[in-house]
Design a protein around this motif. Structure first.
Motif, PDB file in Angstrom:
ATOM      1  N   TYR A   1     -13.469  39.279  12.965  1.00  0.00           N
ATOM      2  CA  TYR A   1     -13.126  39.262  14.225  1.00  0.00           C
ATOM      3  C   TYR A   1     -12.708  40.866  14.179  1.00  0.00           C
ATOM      4  O   TYR A   1     -11.787  41.426  13.717  1.00  0.00           O
ATOM      5  CB  TYR A   1     -12.558  38.457  14.772  1.00  0.00           C
ATOM      6  CG  TYR A   1     -11.012  38.208  14.036  1.00  0.00           C
ATOM      7  CD1 TYR A   1     -10.567  38.315  14.867  1.00  0.00           C
ATOM      8  CD2 TYR A   1     -10.491  37.570  13.249  1.00  0.00           C
ATOM      9  CE1 TYR A   1      -9.197  38.875  14.446  1.00  0.00           C
ATOM     10  CE2 TYR A   1      -9.392  37.217  12.968  1.00  0.00           C
ATOM     11  CZ  TYR A   1      -8.401  38.545  13.566  1.00  0.00           C
ATOM     12  OH  TYR A   1      -7.026  38.029  13.924  1.00  0.00           O
TER      13      TYR A   1
ATOM     14  N   ASP B   1     -10.393  42.622  17.463  1.00  0.00           N
ATOM     15  CA  ASP B   1      -9.530  42.371  18.183  1.00  0.00           C
ATOM     16  C   ASP B   1      -9.360  43.468  19.180  1.00  0.00           C
ATOM     17  O   ASP B   1      -9.683  42.347  19.828  1.00  0.00           O
ATOM     18  CB  ASP B   1      -7.840  42.284  17.659  1.00  0.00           C
ATOM     19  CG  ASP B   1      -6.584  41.713  18.021  1.00  0.00           C
ATOM     20  OD1 ASP B   1      -7.010  40.513  18.328  1.00  0.00           O
ATOM     21  OD2 ASP B   1      -6.037  41.866  18.145  1.00  0.00           O
ATOM     22  N   ASP B   2      -9.504  43.977  19.246  1.00  0.00           N
ATOM     23  CA  ASP B   2      -9.430  45.237  20.098  1.00  0.00           C
ATOM     24  C   ASP B   2     -10.535  45.775  19.784  1.00  0.00           C
ATOM     25  O   ASP B   2     -10.508  46.878  18.767  1.00  0.00           O
ATOM     26  CB  ASP B   2      -8.082  45.303  20.729  1.00  0.00           C
ATOM     27  CG  ASP B   2      -8.003  45.571  21.846  1.00  0.00           C
ATOM     28  OD1 ASP B   2      -8.898  45.821  22.891  1.00  0.00           O
ATOM     29  OD2 ASP B   2      -7.217  46.711  22.231  1.00  0.00           O
TER      30      ASP B   2
ATOM     31  N   CYS C   1      -9.974  42.797  11.930  1.00  0.00           N
ATOM     32  CA  CYS C   1      -9.705  41.564  10.385  1.00  0.00           C
ATOM     33  C   CYS C   1     -10.672  41.867   9.571  1.00  0.00           C
ATOM     34  O   CYS C   1     -12.020  40.500   9.842  1.00  0.00           O
ATOM     35  CB  CYS C   1      -9.578  40.276  11.275  1.00  0.00           C
ATOM     36  SG  CYS C   1      -8.821  39.784   9.686  1.00  0.00           S
TER      37      CYS C   1
END
Length: 132
Positions: A78, A80-81, A98
């Protein structure tokens, strides 16, 4: 430049010392030099301010970044930002991501290169950083 202008100013004052307008030679030359320097350096000052200021990307550009990330969603667990901004004229994209536990460094480097090239094609020259 200041030394030369001072010498020229003193030379003109000495040559025209018997005339009343000789009192105004130094201030007039000083103003002329100040105007020339202001004209030439104002462009440099504007460029320096642009380089020092960060500007947020337009929303449509941010969506393009997300589309490129979505295209490669199987290669990471995934993200995160995504932090993207202009620093001067340079576009900087920081992706906090990640990876799966079994992802090798070579695969991460390969994804970074792929993202860099795809985003550069879409957005022009940019700097992509993956923050793991």
């Amino acid at each position: 430049a200041f030394d030369i202008s001072t010498l020229v100013s003193l030379l003109f004052i000495w040559i025209f010392r018997n005339y009343l307008f000789s009192w105004y030679i130094a201030p007039i030359l000083s103003l002329a030099i100040a105007l020339v320097f202001t004209f030439f350096y104002s462009k440099h000052i504007k460029n320096a301010i642009d380089e020092l200021s960060d500007r947020t990307l337009p929303e449509n550009v941010q969506f393009k970044i997300l589309k490129v990330l979505a295209k490669h969603e199987k290669e990471y667990e995934y993200f995160d930002d995504v932090k993207s901004h202009y620093n001067g004229s340079q576009l900087i994209i920081d992706i906090v991501i990640c990876f799966f536990d079994n992802t090798t460094y070579e695969e991460i480097a390969s994804l970074k290169q792929t993202l860099q090239s795809e985003l550069s094609e879409i957005l022009g020259e940019c700097v992509v950083s993956l923050i793991i």
